[in-house]
Write an enzyme that holds these catalytic residues in place. Sequence first.
Site, PDB file in Angstrom:
ATOM      1  N   TYR A  16       0.850  -1.204   0.000  1.00  0.00           N
ATOM      2  CA  TYR A  16       0.000   0.000   0.000  1.00  0.00           C
ATOM      3  C   TYR A  16       0.875   1.239   0.000  1.00  0.00           C
ATOM      4  CZ  TYR A  16      -5.004  -0.428   0.037  1.00  0.00           C
ATOM      5  OH  TYR A  16      -6.289  -0.580  -0.378  1.00  0.00           O
TER       6      TYR A  16
ATOM      7  N   LYS B  82      -0.912   0.879 -25.114  1.00  0.00           N
ATOM      8  CA  LYS B  82      -1.207   0.832 -26.545  1.00  0.00           C
ATOM      9  C   LYS B  82       0.112   0.969 -27.311  1.00  0.00           C
ATOM     10  CE  LYS B  82      -5.952   2.350 -25.732  1.00  0.00           C
ATOM     11  NZ  LYS B  82      -7.001   3.359 -25.979  1.00  0.00           N
TER      12      LYS B  82
ATOM     13  N   ASP C  69      -5.786  14.063 -25.444  1.00  0.00           N
ATOM     14  CA  ASP C  69      -5.873  12.662 -25.034  1.00  0.00           C
ATOM     15  C   ASP C  69      -5.158  11.856 -26.113  1.00  0.00           C
ATOM     16  OD1 ASP C  69      -6.459  10.057 -24.515  1.00  0.00           O
ATOM     17  OD2 ASP C  69      -8.634  10.322 -24.357  1.00  0.00           O
TER      18      ASP C  69
ATOM     19  N   THR D 139      -2.694   6.386 -22.353  1.00  0.00           N
ATOM     20  CA  THR D 139      -2.554   5.023 -21.850  1.00  0.00           C
ATOM     21  C   THR D 139      -1.100   4.622 -22.001  1.00  0.00           C
ATOM     22  OG1 THR D 139      -2.908   4.014 -24.003  1.00  0.00           O
ATOM     23  CG2 THR D 139      -4.864   4.383 -22.655  1.00  0.00           C
TER      24      THR D 139
ATOM     25  N   ARG E  59      -0.802  -2.356 -18.845  1.00  0.00           N
ATOM     26  CA  ARG E  59      -2.118  -1.736 -18.924  1.00  0.00           C
ATOM     27  C   ARG E  59      -2.221  -0.638 -17.858  1.00  0.00           C
ATOM     28  NH1 ARG E  59      -6.228  -2.796 -21.813  1.00  0.00           N
ATOM     29  NH2 ARG E  59      -4.846  -4.264 -22.830  1.00  0.00           N
TER      30      ARG E  59
ATOM     31  N   GLU F  57      -0.477   4.762  -0.651  1.00  0.00           N
ATOM     32  CA  GLU F  57      -1.298   5.949  -0.924  1.00  0.00           C
ATOM     33  C   GLU F  57      -0.480   7.216  -0.726  1.00  0.00           C
ATOM     34  OE1 GLU F  57      -4.283   4.880   1.872  1.00  0.00           O
ATOM     35  OE2 GLU F  57      -5.746   4.409   0.308  1.00  0.00           O
TER      36      GLU F  57
HETATM   37  C1  LIG Z   1      -8.123   3.638 -25.132  1.00  0.00           C
HETATM   38  C2  LIG Z   1      -8.520   5.049 -24.910  1.00  0.00           C
HETATM   39  C3  LIG Z   1      -8.941   5.499 -23.647  1.00  0.00           C
HETATM   40  C4  LIG Z   1      -9.241   4.561 -22.504  1.00  0.00           C
HETATM   41  O1  LIG Z   1      -8.188   3.839 -22.019  1.00  0.00           O
HETATM   42  P1  LIG Z   1      -8.435   2.620 -21.000  1.00  0.00           P
HETATM   43  O2  LIG Z   1      -7.070   2.290 -20.539  1.00  0.00           O
HETATM   44  O3  LIG Z   1      -9.116   1.556 -21.772  1.00  0.00           O
HETATM   45  O4  LIG Z   1      -9.292   3.132 -19.893  1.00  0.00           O
HETATM   46  C5  LIG Z   1      -9.192   6.852 -23.485  1.00  0.00           C
HETATM   47  N1  LIG Z   1      -9.068   7.716 -24.507  1.00  0.00           N
HETATM   48  C6  LIG Z   1      -8.700   7.318 -25.740  1.00  0.00           C
HETATM   49  C7  LIG Z   1      -8.568   8.321 -26.830  1.00  0.00           C
HETATM   50  C8  LIG Z   1      -8.427   5.973 -25.988  1.00  0.00           C
HETATM   51  O5  LIG Z   1      -8.057   5.583 -27.210  1.00  0.00           O
END
Ligand SMILES: *Cc1c(COP(=O)(O)O)cnc(C)c1O
Length: 422
Positions: A54, A231, A201, A228, A237, A56
Amino acid sequence: MSDYQYIKEQDPDVYAALVGEEERERIGIELIPSENYASRAVREANGSIFTNKYSEGYPGRRYYGGQEFTDAVETIAIDRAKQLFKAQYANVQPLGGAAANVAMYFALMEPGDTVLGMDLSHGGHLTHGHPTTCINKVFNFVRYKMKDVDTGEIDYDELRAVALEHKPKIILAGFSAYTRELDYAKFVEIAKEVGAYTVADIAHITGLIAGGVLQNPFDHGFDVMTMTTHKSLRGPRGGMIVVREEVDIAKRINKAVFPGMQGGPQMHTVAAKAVAFGEALHPSFKDYAAQVVKNAKAMEEVFKAAEVRLLCGGTDNHMLLADVYGSLGVTGQEAETVLDEVGITLNKNMIADEPRTAMDPSGIRFGTPALTTRGMREAEATQLAELMLATLKAKEDNAAKVQLRQQVKDLCERFPVPERFV
Ligand SMILES: *Cc1c(COP(=O)(O)O)cnc(C)c1O
């Protein structure tokens, strides 16, 4: 040696699922553009004893004792993240891209405030205010679109007009189904006019920005990026938020992540992020990122030569969107199913101004991050695109599909998923 020695002895049911997934990944080709293969080192960290702890709070400011090594590993992750994205601040604790976005919204806005984001049917993500999401109950979302779905050009005049009308707190750039580079400077110019924050994003293109093949929104003055790590960046993840320079924004982001939204950070994932960022800082990652885009271009050429309509007219990144219904009379669902039968995994996708339904749309979406990790280059990307087209034409022809399945398997076996990248 098997990764799963203890599971094998103790829990045959879970072991069977793990072995099944290993085999599926080994003999099939992964074209889902948001998926990738993490290195053995990343998976070691992700499966490590940090899951026991933990922690936090943040390095040097924790709510529990025993933080010598959690502080060390989180600090490494933060420092590397800052270097990768030219950021002054980084929060590496978000559990995923969705969690990063929720924390970012609450850090920068009050309930009822407005976000101007990409239209969901033109490539925006669920977390950009889809009606079924929780954040849609809290914040107000307004939209911009593409001006021309066959070139992918964003309608910046409309974007500005909507911004002037709705006075958003955040102008959000980013997508999960869009293939062109954005004019980030334009976003910043419009945001300045209306006093909005600029957030990118970059969840899909994290690795392409880190690898220097796509533009970094911070170079154009963006305030914040959410992303993320699993990807195109090829890590575990998870999610992350980076801040270009404002300490006040960074403080609010940290508070929104913890205690605002999350409890104890998943320190095993943070450790794996640190390892992945180390890999992404290695010079070879630049070659990887460049090859991802070259491979997407090679696939684009095959589809164009076959006169299959590509949304946005092609790609600048790792992803392609094809109108298979409009061009070949095969629906997105039919395409997903038949390609799966031959070992090619991708997803059906709505196309801009979709004439069909979400459950059986006109399009498919596919991409090259995973196949590039396997070491495939333009020749193999071309071959794969040809196999895809042959499969879409084979549809009910079982003998042809058996042959295609074998060709996909042969290709995969020539390019096993590597254990290490650096
Ligand atoms: C994949 C994605 C997310 C979400 O990511 P997770 O890890 O699945 O929660 C958010 N924004 C965009 C543009 C994405 O492609």
